[in-house]
Structure formats: C-alpha cells, structure tokens
Write a protein that holds these residues in place. Structure first.
Motif, PDB file in Angstrom:
ATOM      1  N   SER A 167      44.683  27.029  41.842  1.00 37.31           N
ATOM      2  CA  SER A 167      43.399  26.971  41.145  1.00 37.31           C
ATOM      3  C   SER A 167      42.821  28.373  40.955  1.00 37.31           C
ATOM      4  N   ILE A 168      42.990  29.246  41.961  1.00 34.10           N
ATOM      5  CA  ILE A 168      42.501  30.616  41.854  1.00 34.10           C
ATOM      6  C   ILE A 168      43.285  31.386  40.791  1.00 34.10           C
ATOM      7  N   VAL A 169      44.605  31.211  40.794  1.00 37.54           N
ATOM      8  CA  VAL A 169      45.446  31.916  39.811  1.00 37.54           C
ATOM      9  C   VAL A 169      45.092  31.487  38.392  1.00 37.54           C
ATOM     10  N   LEU A 170      44.950  30.180  38.180  1.00 37.13           N
ATOM     11  CA  LEU A 170      44.686  29.675  36.837  1.00 37.13           C
ATOM     12  C   LEU A 170      43.319  30.103  36.314  1.00 37.13           C
ATOM     13  N   SER A 171      42.329  30.125  37.189  1.00 34.61           N
ATOM     14  CA  SER A 171      40.980  30.474  36.739  1.00 34.61           C
ATOM     15  C   SER A 171      40.774  31.988  36.670  1.00 34.61           C
ATOM     16  N   SER A 172      41.255  32.718  37.663  1.00 37.99           N
ATOM     17  CA  SER A 172      41.041  34.170  37.708  1.00 37.99           C
ATOM     18  C   SER A 172      41.789  34.888  36.597  1.00 37.99           C
ATOM     19  N   ALA A 173      42.992  34.394  36.251  1.00 40.90           N
ATOM     20  CA  ALA A 173      43.770  35.040  35.193  1.00 40.90           C
ATOM     21  C   ALA A 173      43.012  35.010  33.874  1.00 40.90           C
ATOM     22  N   ARG A 174      42.359  33.906  33.600  1.00 38.91           N
ATOM     23  CA  ARG A 174      41.591  33.812  32.355  1.00 38.91           C
ATOM     24  C   ARG A 174      40.417  34.782  32.366  1.00 38.91           C
ATOM     25  N   ILE A 175      39.708  34.859  33.487  1.00 40.86           N
ATOM     26  CA  ILE A 175      38.544  35.735  33.562  1.00 40.86           C
ATOM     27  C   ILE A 175      38.943  37.200  33.379  1.00 40.86           C
ATOM     28  N   VAL A 176      40.015  37.608  34.053  1.00 39.26           N
ATOM     29  CA  VAL A 176      40.473  38.992  33.946  1.00 39.26           C
ATOM     30  C   VAL A 176      40.869  39.323  32.516  1.00 39.26           C
ATOM     31  N   GLN A 177      41.600  38.422  31.873  1.00 39.08           N
ATOM     32  CA  GLN A 177      42.050  38.671  30.505  1.00 39.08           C
ATOM     33  C   GLN A 177      40.886  38.713  29.522  1.00 39.08           C
ATOM     34  N   GLU A 178      39.872  37.875  29.752  1.00 40.58           N
ATOM     35  CA  GLU A 178      38.718  37.865  28.853  1.00 40.58           C
ATOM     36  C   GLU A 178      37.935  39.167  28.942  1.00 40.58           C
ATOM     37  N   PHE A 179      37.822  39.727  30.147  1.00 42.98           N
ATOM     38  CA  PHE A 179      37.136  41.001  30.300  1.00 42.98           C
ATOM     39  C   PHE A 179      37.962  42.148  29.724  1.00 42.98           C
ATOM     40  N   ARG A 180      39.276  42.009  29.776  1.00 37.17           N
ATOM     41  CA  ARG A 180      40.158  43.078  29.315  1.00 37.17           C
ATOM     42  C   ARG A 180      40.347  43.047  27.805  1.00 37.17           C
ATOM     43  N   ASP A 181      40.437  41.836  27.243  1.00 35.33           N
ATOM     44  CA  ASP A 181      40.712  41.696  25.826  1.00 35.33           C
ATOM     45  C   ASP A 181      39.716  40.722  25.208  1.00 35.33           C
ATOM     46  N   PRO A 182      38.793  41.193  24.356  1.00 30.75           N
ATOM     47  CA  PRO A 182      37.804  40.295  23.731  1.00 30.75           C
ATOM     48  C   PRO A 182      38.429  39.240  22.834  1.00 30.75           C
ATOM     49  N   MET A 183      39.680  39.452  22.375  1.00 26.58           N
ATOM     50  CA  MET A 183      40.331  38.490  21.493  1.00 26.58           C
ATOM     51  C   MET A 183      41.308  37.590  22.239  1.00 26.58           C
ATOM     52  N   TYR A 184      41.244  37.606  23.555  1.00 26.89           N
ATOM     53  CA  TYR A 184      42.159  36.783  24.354  1.00 26.89           C
ATOM     54  C   TYR A 184      41.848  35.309  24.141  1.00 26.89           C
ATOM     55  N   ASN A 185      42.900  34.525  23.948  1.00 23.12           N
ATOM     56  CA  ASN A 185      42.736  33.087  23.735  1.00 23.12           C
ATOM     57  C   ASN A 185      43.647  32.336  24.691  1.00 23.12           C
ATOM     58  N   LEU A 186      43.059  31.550  25.547  1.00 23.91           N
ATOM     59  CA  LEU A 186      43.834  30.842  26.567  1.00 23.91           C
ATOM     60  C   LEU A 186      44.758  29.790  25.964  1.00 23.91           C
ATOM     61  N   THR A 187      44.332  29.183  24.859  1.00 25.77           N
ATOM     62  CA  THR A 187      45.146  28.127  24.254  1.00 25.77           C
ATOM     63  C   THR A 187      46.502  28.663  23.800  1.00 25.77           C
ATOM     64  N   ILE A 188      46.518  29.900  23.355  1.00 24.46           N
ATOM     65  CA  ILE A 188      47.770  30.487  22.886  1.00 24.46           C
ATOM     66  C   ILE A 188      48.632  30.966  24.049  1.00 24.46           C
ATOM     67  N   ASP A 189      48.002  31.537  25.046  1.00 24.87           N
ATOM     68  CA  ASP A 189      48.739  32.143  26.158  1.00 24.87           C
ATOM     69  C   ASP A 189      48.948  31.205  27.338  1.00 24.87           C
ATOM     70  N   ILE A 190      48.614  29.918  27.173  1.00 22.59           N
ATOM     71  CA  ILE A 190      48.704  29.003  28.301  1.00 22.59           C
ATOM     72  C   ILE A 190      50.143  28.731  28.721  1.00 22.59           C
TER      73      ILE A 190
END
Length: 338
Positions: A167-190
């Motif tokens: 649960s930590i890996v799945l949620s934290s990875a999204r948060i880190v990527q969103e802060f790093r890349d404003p165009m990050y989309n979880l649906t594509i990178d899931i």
C-alpha cells in the motif's frame, strides 16, 4: 453510436508558484471525424475545504491525545500483567491513532515538498494495518493464555506487513511522480505496478479468509463460556459496524471504479469533499474512543478482585484465563469451570 471516454489527467500542479499559467494542448493521433466533442475541465481545491480539513484534523488530534492520556491513567493502578489482551492493544492503537490524525499535516500546505504528503499516507497505512493486526490477535489470542512472540505474532505481522508495504509503494510512487512530473498520469504508467497490485489483492483476500477462520473458530469454541462470549460479541459487533460502513462509503465514493487498476493508489489520494473526509475520520476515531471507554476499568474495580478487567462488561484478562482454563502446567486440560 457515441461512446464516452474515461477521464485523462493532462496536467496537475501541487503548488502554484506563479500568478498566471498558460497551457498549450495539442492532440496527436486522434481522428477528428470520429471525435464528437472534447471537454476540458479545471479543478482546484476550495480554500474553505482546506480550512475545514485542518480544523477537524486538529480536533481529532487533540481528542485522540486526551483519550490516550485518560485510558493510560485509568490503567496505571493495575499491573500490566493483569491487563486483558484488548486493554494491552488499546494502548498501541491509541498511540497509532494520534499519528493517524497526523500532527504534521499542516506541513503539506507550508512546504513545496512531497515528504509531508508521503508521511501522511504512511501514518494512515500504519494505523490501519495495526488495526488489522489487532483483529487477528484478538480472535486468535482470546482462545490462548500463552502467546509467545514467534509462533503467535510473527505470522500475523508478516501477513499485515505485506499489506503495509504494498500500500505504501503504490501510494507513495504516485505522489513522488506527481511532484516530479506535472504531466505524470497514473492510468498510463500503472502497468509497472501491476505485480504489486496483484500481490496486494491476493494478500488482502488471504487476510480476509484467515480472519473469518479465526472468528468462526473462536465462536465455535467459546460461545458457551461465560465472559468470553461477551468479549467476542462486543469486538465482532464493533468490527462489523466499522467494516460495513467503510465498504459503503468506499462504494459510494468510487462506484464501479473499485475494479479499475488505479483503485489502490486512489485510496491514498485527497478526499473529494468534506463528507468523505469527515465520514472516514469520524468513523475511525469514534471506533477507538468507544473501545477505550469500554475497556477502561470501572472506578470501583478492585485490584485484587477475581476479575480484574472492566467488571461492568465482565471481561476476563490473561490471569483470569488461568482460573477458567487452569494454569500453564494444566494448559492441555482446557476444561472450563461451571
């Protein structure tokens, strides 16, 4: 026949560093003859909702600290050896509840950093996994008066730790990527998280089956024994209330999105409105406050009485199990006194 497409996040900003932003959107690979319309929407957080969330988080934080102090104070006059299994777990759960309400949450709005957001997710996951471990320990431990760490707790900790890690890996990875890349989309990178997601669901199903097995076995062995059936019924009724209400709120929130690939990461995202936030937080906090009140010893409880738990609910502690079942030397002869 027209078909509506799923929502696609094109751009997101966690912090606004400028007063104005200009966006240029170019759609490639789309057949304009087959596309009827495209709707763009801009979503922002309401400042009043932010104030509402901060205020109630602070109220829950202060309430959980007070509940922890009051419960600890009520148990001080008893030796920890005389505490029941539930009372020992209540200390742990109340401490985790304080951090579940996250005293560091205001840093999320004060710093342009992903750490406070990740920390909030870690604290929430830690409390919820501790609660899952509590349920396993209670339904298994209420049937035993000898609970050695390795054979009793280690398998349960390992099972719940898997849920916590994924649960930590799945949620934290999204948060880190969103802060790093404003165009990050979880649906594509899931797709890169498919393995983690599948294991998370498998472990979750195994946990549910294991918990149901312990509940059925506990009721089958102890339902006709005095005091134990009261403890079982009380724990089960409260647990069913929390689980049923949580499932209802989650279903209303996500609907058919529960079966989507990004469901697990979405659980750690921000709440969409004040009703969702207040429902989840009130449910968890009131659940712990109720248990703390019930498991607190009565003011007139005698330290040297036969039943040293809360006499108003007739709950027996570990030392009382020796009376009912016999001493450790006689643990093989589990014959209740009638």
């Amino acid at each position: 026949m027209s078909k509506a497409c799923n929502e696609l996040i094109l751009f997101h900003l966690n912090f606004l560093h400028e007063n104005k932003y200009q966006f240029k959107i170019q759609l490639n690979g789309i057949d304009e003859t087959k596309t009827k319309s495209i709707q763009f929407s801009l979503n922002t957080f309401n400042p009043k909702y932010t104030q509402f969330e901060l205020a109630f988080r602070f109220i829950f934080l202060i309430s959980s600290i007070i509940a922890t102090c009051l419960f600890t104070k009520s148990m001080r006059r008893f030796s920890i050896l005389d505490w029941s299994l539930e009372q020992r777990w209540m200390i742990v759960l109340l401490i985790f509840l304080v951090f579940y309400n996250d005293p560091f949450y205001p840093l999320t709005f004060l710093t342009d950093n992903s750490f406070p957001t990740i920390l909030d997710g870690i604290l929430q996951a830690s409390f919820l996994c501790t609660l899952l471990l509590f349920w396993l320990s209670v339904y298994h431990g209420i049937r035993q008066n000898v609970r050695r760490f390795l054979p009793f707790y280690c398998p349960k900790i390992f099972l719940v730790s898997l849920l916590w890690i994924f649960s930590i890996v799945l949620s934290s990875a999204r948060i880190v990527q969103e802060f790093r890349d404003p165009m990050y989309n979880l649906t594509i990178d899931i797709k890169q998280f498919t393995t983690y997601r599948v294991i998370f669901y498998i472990v979750g199903i195994f946990y549910i089956l294991y918990l149901l097995f312990l509940i059925i076995r506990a009721f089958g062995e102890l339902r006709n024994m005095p005091y134990f059936d009261v403890r079982l019924k009380f724990t089960t009724v409260l647990m069913l209330c929390v689980v049923s209400i949580s499932i209802t709120i989650t279903t209303l929130r996500f609907g058919s999105g529960i079966i989507e690939e990004n469901f697990v990461p979405e659980l750690a995202s921000r709440y969409k409105n004040s009703v969702e936030f207040l429902s989840f937080y009130s449910l968890i906090n009131l659940y712990l406050y109720t248990m703390a009140y019930v498991y607190s010893p009565a003011k007139n409880a005698a330290i040297d009485s036969l039943f040293r738990d809360n006499p108003t609910f007739s709950m027996i502690n570990d030392s009382d199990e020796d009376v009912v079942y016999g001493s450790d030397h006689e643990a093989s002869q589990l014959t209740p006194i009638r």
